[in-house]
Design a protein around this motif. Structure first.
Motif: not given
Length: 904
Positions: A427-433
């Motif tokens: 979730k963190m990776l997707a949000t930041a991307e």
């Protein structure tokens, strides 16, 4: 008038903890030595010396000092009176000298005292208790004179909170000084456990005792307060939390015993520097604004103010954590506190200590300093095992700051992955991307390869092997030349995917490449990880000696680079413990497990699942039922609260199923089988194979033997295709048990014979012993059929080990067949009448079931006959055995079974 209490040996409380290790040091001391016992308040100096003195046969003169004894004449009067009483009125001339109208010079008094003591028929010890009250140089001179001129056989024992100015260097060089300090006086883990066993109304587990030792560092008042405050298990964690934050009663104790006695300038310096994990003169002066930091630090250490020198040159000092928390409570001005943290942060950065600087940036809520440190040092600190501090920093910054910084997102994602929080990580990776692609595409392009690497690591941790391989290949194509850390991580994933897919040789080659690259780049944790992976591959190949050599190699690397407190060191301990368990070295395996727990405890109990699993296996091997149930309960709790890699879960499940089987808990086994994840279509690695064997064991216990056979055949086929030698061996052992249960004895012997061939010269033991007592019968049948020399030797060793392996309830359990029955009948333990009226094979089996504690109904269900049939067998048994009831039959069976067990 002299106070009798000042020259009388204090009473020893009946609740005093006996401390043999310290009493032995005092007992071995020379009577001519000065025994110096120094430590801060509460370390039990007087209690220890009282306990020792009360057990001595020779005279013991006791003198308890207070502030009034700084007057030399009073000091002499009490000293002489204590010696006079202790020696049976042995210094009358000195007493008369003191009674003269004109007060004599103190040196003259001591000279007369020592002169009379020369004729003393026995040795004498003079105890000067609480000597820290003395600050008069004249009294110090009297004591120095006493020490310098004491005749042979007269020694002095001195207790103090501070180092007394008595010319100790000379005594030390002469070998006339024995010192006990706070390091020796602190309670160790064993003593804490022993004290709590005496005081608590329940048994405290070893982990909680170790945690109490860690928080208190063995300071007795904290441990004693724990014993007084905690009445049941539910209060344990509450007290430990209060101790970590600063327990009110301890704070009151320190305020009364320590703070009130300090000069204002020393009190101020200690309070200001208490926010530091360690302090030197430079830091002390920077935070206090004074220019005499070294002098005041040495004074504080000399006076026993819970400040210990950390090096021989006395440049660095460290507060006892309990005292540090107490001092920090004195800093009530928030603006002043924030300013102190800013000063400390800048000072540590100047000293190139980013970890300490980051601690103070966070404690001082300093966003600018914190972000600068995270950006420049975050990756280095993460590799150094500082995930807890980094997590605290990133959580304080908040989610918005994370998504706007690819570097901070990756830091947080790595920690989430390490904590098994895979959904949160993705979730963190997707949000930041999403944010970076829209708002800062240049930053995204720079870190796109690093994001792919992170996703590869998450996928491999989740068991999504093919997806992990794809992400790793993508990452290697996107990473910039300067992103060497991510490149090493991507290559590691490539090697792990090969391992998981059963390509052991390519996996080993990948790991060798990663090791070399990581060493060249100075990334020692990644190099150590690659060597650990090589060790696991060697173990899977059945190369136990090679696995052990690789473990020694990585252990040396960890020690050389001082990584013994990092997570990689726990991995090393875990692999070593598993190998030691397999070889039957239970004590060493337990040491490895405990060491791993010590390393990982600081990052949370959820990380201790592998150690709990190994300790459960060890308790099973030793037949320790209560210990097994305790570890089983902890494992159940961890598995119910968190998500883990399949490797950890499979190992834990194997130990759980064995415990349930030993305790005949078929309901638990059935429940596990119903809820367990399905076995992979192609179980091509050691943990999928282990998970598959867990299914097989459960199916066997539930008498679903056909299903177990089909699954075991699939496991063995894949293990052979992938050259998983260790799993081939373990599958064959389990197969032999299943075949024996199905009364296919010839095939069972063939399976165990193949396992013995695989094990020859390799050190395998535990893999065979997992099937329990049936192993004895199967191996003896194999020996009767004939084996080559190496398998024969291995079988004989394993038979003896299986015979000696106790059951969880402490009894003897053994599977009976014709071979075992012949051995029993040939032993001296069998009554003669039984040889003339032998039992039938079924009667032997019923006798064994009775001995195992089964009821008539359960015996009938086991043999699938009517209960009346079992009763008929039992009546016949009793008649042939000449016994009148079940208990007598059990006793006789125990006697006969022990005759073939090689046990006393």
């Amino acid at each position: 008038m002299l106070l009798t209490s000042k020259y009388s040996l204090p009473d020893c409380s009946e609740h005093t903890l006996v401390r043999p290790r310290l009493l032995a040091l005092l007992d071995d001391s020379d009577s001519d030595q000065l025994l110096l016992v120094t430590a801060p308040a509460g370390y039990g100096k007087t209690t220890l010396v009282t306990s020792w003195a009360s057990a001595q046969e020779n005279p013991m003169a006791w003198y308890t000092l207070d502030a009034s004894d700084n007057e030399p004449s009073q000091f002499c009067r009490y000293l002489v009176e204590s010696v006079h009483r202790a020696t049976g009125k042995g210094v009358p001339q000195t007493c008369r000298l003191l009674a003269a109208p004109q007060s004599p010079d103190p040196t003259t008094v001591i000279s007369h005292l020592l002169g009379e003591l020369r004729s003393l028929p026995s040795e004498l010890r003079i105890v000067l208790d609480d000597y820290h009250h003395i600050d008069n140089q004249a009294v110090h001179s009297v004591t120095r004179f006493l020490l310098r001129h004491a005749p042979p056989g007269v020694g002095v024992l001195l207790t103090s909170r501070s180092q007394p100015p008595l010319g100790l260097a000379t005594l030390r060089v002469q070998g006339r000084l024995l010192e006990l300090g706070s390091d020796q006086l602190a309670l160790n883990t064993e003593e804490i456990a022993r004290l709590l066993k005496q005081r608590l109304p329940f048994n405290l587990d070893g982990d909680r005792a170790a945690q109490l030792h860690h928080l208190s560092e063995g300071w007795p008042p904290a441990v004693q307060l724990f014993a007084l405050s905690v009445r049941d298990r539910q209060e344990v964690d509450r007290y430990l939390t209060e101790l970590e934050q600063g327990h009110s009663h301890i704070l009151d104790y320190l305020a009364e015993e320590v703070l009130e006695r300090l000069e204002p300038e020393l009190r101020e310096l200690l309070a200001r520097t208490s926010i530091l994990t360690r302090v030197n003169a430079q830091l002390a002066e920077r935070l206090s604004g004074r220019n005499d930091g070294q002098k005041l630090l040495e004074e504080a250490a000399r006076r026993g103010l819970f400040l210990q020198a950390q090096d021989s040159s006395r440049q660095w000092f460290r507060f006892h954590p309990v005292f540090a928390r107490f001092l920090q409570r004195q800093l009530t001005n928030r603006e002043q506190l924030l300013h102190l943290h800013a000063l400390a942060c800048d000072s540590w950065q100047e000293m190139e200590q980013p970890l300490e600087a980051l601690r103070h940036a966070l404690a001082g809520s300093d966003r600018e300093r914190l972000c600068q440190l995270l950006d420049s040092q975050g990756e280095i600190l993460l590799r150094g095992g500082q995930s807890r501090l980094l997590r605290d920093c990133l959580e304080w910054l908040g989610s918005e700051a994370l998504q706007q910084s690819a570097r901070f997102t990756l830091l947080s994602a790595k920690m989430a992955r390490e904590n098994f929080e895979y959904d949160q990580c993705e979730k963190m990776l997707a949000t930041a991307e999403s944010w970076l692609q829209r708002q800062d595409p240049q930053q995204w392009r720079q870190f796109e390869g690093a994001f792919a690497t992170m996703r590869a690591q998450v996928a491999i941790a989740r068991g999504q092997t093919l997806q992990a391989k794809e992400y790793a290949e993508e990452a290697l194509g996107l990473l910039q030349p300067n992103q060497l850390g991510e490149r090493i991580s991507a290559l590691l994933v490539t090697g792990e995917t090969s391992f998981c897919l059963g390509a052991l040789e390519p996996a080993a080659t990948h790991m060798l490449e990663v090791e070399a690259l990581a060493i060249a780049e100075g990334d020692i944790p990644s190099a150590a990880w690659a060597i650990c992976q090589q060790s696991e591959i060697a173990f899977a190949q059945g190369l136990l000696q090679k696995s052990a050599s690789l473990q020694k190699k990585v252990s040396n690397l960890v020690q050389k680079h001082h990584l013994s407190t990092l997570p990689i060191a726990e991995f090393v301990c875990r692999l070593l413990g598993q190998l030691q368990w397999e070889k039957g070295d239970l004590e060493s395996a337990e040491h490895s497990a405990r060491r791993g727990m010590q390393i990982n405890r600081k990052v949370g109990e959820h990380w201790l699942l592998p150690e709990y699993t190994l300790l459960l296996k060890l308790a099973q091997a030793r037949g320790e039922k209560e210990e097994s149930l305790e570890w089983l309960a902890r494992i159940d709790r961890l598995l119910s609260d968190g998500r883990y890699h399949r490797d950890w879960v499979a190992n834990a499940d194997a130990a759980r199923i064995r415990t349930w089987r030993a305790l005949d808990n078929q309901q638990a086994i059935a429940s596990w089988l119903e809820q367990a994840a399905p076995v992979a279509d192609r179980p091509s690695n050691h943990f999928e194979q282990c998970h598959g064997r867990n299914h097989v064991r459960a199916l066997i216990e539930l008498h679903r033997w056909s299903d177990a056979n089909r699954l075991l055949s699939r496991l063995q086929q894949v293990a052979e295709e992938c050259h998983l030698v260790t799993d081939r061996l373990r599958n064959r052992v389990l197969e032999s048990h299943l075949l024996w249960l199905r009364e296919q004895h010839g095939e069972a012997v063939e399976a165990i014979s193949e396992a013995l061939l695989l094990a020859a010269g390799r050190g395998f033991r535990a893999s065979f012993l997992q099937i329990g007592k049936p192993l004895i019968v199967i191996l003896k049948a194999a020996l009767e059929r004939g084996l080559d020399e190496a398998p024969t030797d291995k079988a004989q060793v394993l038979i003896k080990l299986a015979q000696q392996q106790p059951e969880l309830d402490g009894g003897i359990r053994i599977e009976l067949d014709d071979t075992i029955i012949r051995e029993i009948l040939a032993s001296d333990a069998v009554p003669d009448f039984l040889r003339h009226s032998p039992l039938t094979p079924r009667e032997w089996q019923v006798l064994n079931a009775i001995h195992s504690g089964l009821s008539n109904e359960r015996i009938a269900r086991h043999f699938k006959v009517a209960p009346s049939t079992i009763k008929t067998h039992i009546r016949s048994l009793y008649q042939k055995l000449d016994v009148k009831d079940r208990q007598e039959a059990i006793t006789l069976a125990e006697q006969m079974l022990r005759s073939v067990q090689d046990r006393p």
